[in-house]
Write an enzyme that holds these catalytic residues in place. Structure first.
Site, PDB file in Angstrom:
ATOM      1  N   ASN A 171       1.060  -1.255   0.093  1.00 11.03           N
ATOM      2  CA  ASN A 171       0.152   0.110   0.010  1.00 11.03           C
ATOM      3  C   ASN A 171       0.934   1.169  -0.006  1.00 11.03           C
ATOM      4  O   ASN A 171       1.368   1.608   1.248  1.00 11.03           O
ATOM      5  CB  ASN A 171      -0.964  -0.035   1.507  1.00 11.03           C
ATOM      6  CG  ASN A 171      -1.717   1.101   1.361  1.00 11.03           C
ATOM      7  OD1 ASN A 171      -1.928   1.947   0.400  1.00 11.03           O
ATOM      8  ND2 ASN A 171      -2.403   1.482   2.511  1.00 11.03           N
ATOM      9  N   LYS A 191       0.268   4.366  -0.386  1.00  6.09           N
ATOM     10  CA  LYS A 191      -0.378   5.446   0.043  1.00  6.09           C
ATOM     11  C   LYS A 191      -0.229   6.692  -0.916  1.00  6.09           C
ATOM     12  O   LYS A 191      -0.002   6.431  -2.138  1.00  6.09           O
ATOM     13  CB  LYS A 191      -0.099   5.731   1.357  1.00  6.09           C
ATOM     14  CG  LYS A 191      -0.261   4.574   2.299  1.00  6.09           C
ATOM     15  CD  LYS A 191      -0.085   4.540   3.777  1.00  6.09           C
ATOM     16  CE  LYS A 191      -0.327   3.376   4.596  1.00  6.09           C
ATOM     17  NZ  LYS A 191      -0.270   3.576   6.050  1.00  6.09           N
ATOM     18  N   HIS A 216      -9.927   1.412   4.961  1.00  3.86           N
ATOM     19  CA  HIS A 216      -8.606   1.634   5.725  1.00  3.86           C
ATOM     20  C   HIS A 216      -8.581   2.651   6.546  1.00  3.86           C
ATOM     21  O   HIS A 216      -9.312   3.736   6.437  1.00  3.86           O
ATOM     22  CB  HIS A 216      -7.392   2.036   4.615  1.00  3.86           C
ATOM     23  CG  HIS A 216      -6.073   2.232   5.033  1.00  3.86           C
ATOM     24  ND1 HIS A 216      -5.534   2.964   5.846  1.00  3.86           N
ATOM     25  CD2 HIS A 216      -4.818   1.376   4.992  1.00  3.86           C
ATOM     26  CE1 HIS A 216      -4.384   3.009   6.264  1.00  3.86           C
ATOM     27  NE2 HIS A 216      -3.889   1.665   5.782  1.00  3.86           N
ATOM     28  N   GLU A 265      -6.982   5.231   7.704  1.00  8.06           N
ATOM     29  CA  GLU A 265      -6.590   6.601   7.189  1.00  8.06           C
ATOM     30  C   GLU A 265      -7.884   7.189   6.718  1.00  8.06           C
ATOM     31  O   GLU A 265      -8.222   8.268   6.631  1.00  8.06           O
ATOM     32  CB  GLU A 265      -5.364   6.754   6.280  1.00  8.06           C
ATOM     33  CG  GLU A 265      -4.218   6.488   7.255  1.00  8.06           C
ATOM     34  CD  GLU A 265      -3.048   5.819   6.563  1.00  8.06           C
ATOM     35  OE1 GLU A 265      -2.964   5.956   5.217  1.00  8.06           O
ATOM     36  OE2 GLU A 265      -2.154   5.333   7.229  1.00  8.06           O
ATOM     37  N   GLU A 293      -5.602  -4.478  10.699  1.00  6.71           N
ATOM     38  CA  GLU A 293      -4.604  -3.311  11.048  1.00  6.71           C
ATOM     39  C   GLU A 293      -4.842  -2.631  12.278  1.00  6.71           C
ATOM     40  O   GLU A 293      -5.519  -1.595  12.232  1.00  6.71           O
ATOM     41  CB  GLU A 293      -4.665  -2.417   9.761  1.00  6.71           C
ATOM     42  CG  GLU A 293      -4.326  -3.105   8.645  1.00  6.71           C
ATOM     43  CD  GLU A 293      -3.861  -2.142   7.405  1.00  6.71           C
ATOM     44  OE1 GLU A 293      -2.432  -2.557   6.935  1.00  6.71           O
ATOM     45  OE2 GLU A 293      -4.358  -0.994   7.036  1.00  6.71           O
ATOM     46  N   GLY A 318       2.437   2.750  10.746  1.00  8.53           N
ATOM     47  CA  GLY A 318       3.295   3.869  10.535  1.00  8.53           C
ATOM     48  C   GLY A 318       4.046   4.281  11.656  1.00  8.53           C
ATOM     49  O   GLY A 318       4.590   5.207  11.806  1.00  8.53           O
ATOM     50  N   SER A 339       3.338  -1.712  10.475  1.00  4.83           N
ATOM     51  CA  SER A 339       4.843  -1.878  10.703  1.00  4.83           C
ATOM     52  C   SER A 339       5.140  -3.051  10.402  1.00  4.83           C
ATOM     53  O   SER A 339       6.125  -3.545  11.051  1.00  4.83           O
ATOM     54  CB  SER A 339       5.046  -1.235  11.973  1.00  4.83           C
ATOM     55  OG  SER A 339       4.467   0.121  12.195  1.00  4.83           O
TER      56      SER A 339
END
Ligand code: PGA
Length: 249
Positions: A9, A11, A95, A97, A164, A170, A209
């Protein structure tokens, strides 16, 4: 037997020329990787060049987002059909985010999954708890809610679940194999309630991560079937080491 599924991914990273450079160095490394499903999710602007360059390889493409309408006056949105048209096989939906910065609710996520499936896309459906939710002992409640609402009225074909934990994305703070296994087993249990014995066929992948250093331990967990990789997927070397994970005995 579930085939390992490793997805990058990217991003909001990489221009078209940076994408081309990555793929140029990536293709020679794909030898002996037919035992893994490899997926690349570049930004929308790099989908076309990626489709062209990866045409004769075992790598498939995913979009990082999709809208739930087929077409019309929705400035800035991209429809499932457009993604099929550009060569995508999957869409990442839900996701954290997108949930966090773009206010995507479980209901919106559900509409997106429905529309994307109807167009023929596979779904990489992301779920996971925040640190606050984990510390309050609500991890399973959050996962149950996201699964039940997100998959409401959806059949089980072509859905990959990505667990996730938000606190691991991250941050360099990966879930321990025990934490990942516990969550994945719980997710499979919920899928069992929704879909009966088909739960064993679901690929449940871990994201947050993932690195070359921790992938082997994570992939050794019974219910971890793959990885959704952000930061460590931006370089060919580290992504390929993840693709070529080694099962710990
Ligand atoms: P990360 O991102 O690997 O950089 O933590 C994973 C993701 O958000 O899919």
């Amino acid at each position: 037997m579930r085939k390992p599924f490793i997805a990058a991914n990217w991003k909001m990273n990489k221009t078209i020329s940076e994408t081309q450079e990555f793929i140029y160095n990536f293709i020679p490394e794909l030898k002996d990787t037919s035992d893994v499903d490899i997926v690349l999710a570049p930004p929308f602007t790099s989908l076309r060049i990626s489709a062209e360059k990866l045409k004769d390889t075992n790598v498939t493409l995913a979009a990082q987002n999709v809208f739930y309408e087929e077409k019309g006056a929705y400035t800035g949105e991209v429809s499932p059909l457009m993604l099929i048209d550009v060569g995508c096989k999957y869409a990442i939906i839900g996701h954290s985010e997108r949930r966090q910065y773009f206010n995507e609710t479980d209901e919106i996520v559900n509409k997106k999954i429905k529309a994307a499936k109807k167009a023929g896309l596979g779904i990489i459906f992301c779920i996971g708890e925040s640190l606050k939710e984990r510390e309050a002992g609500k991890t399973f409640d959050v996962l149950q809610r996201e699964i039940e609402k997100g998959l409401n009225g959806i059949d089980s074909d072509n859905i990959i679940i990505a667990y996730e934990p938000i606190w691991a994305i991250g941050t360099g703070k990966t879930a321990t194999p025990e934490q990942a296994q516990e969550a994945h087993a719980y997710i499979r249990e919920r899928l069992n309630i929704l879909y009966g014995n088909k739960a064993d066929d679901f690929c449940i992948i871990y994201g947050g991560s993932v690195t070359p250093e921790n992938v082997d331990y994570l992939m050794a967990c019974k219910d971890v079937d793959g990885a959704l990789v952000g930061g460590a997927s931006l370089k060919v070397d580290s992504f390929m080491r993840i693709v070529k994970f080694r099962k710990e005995s």
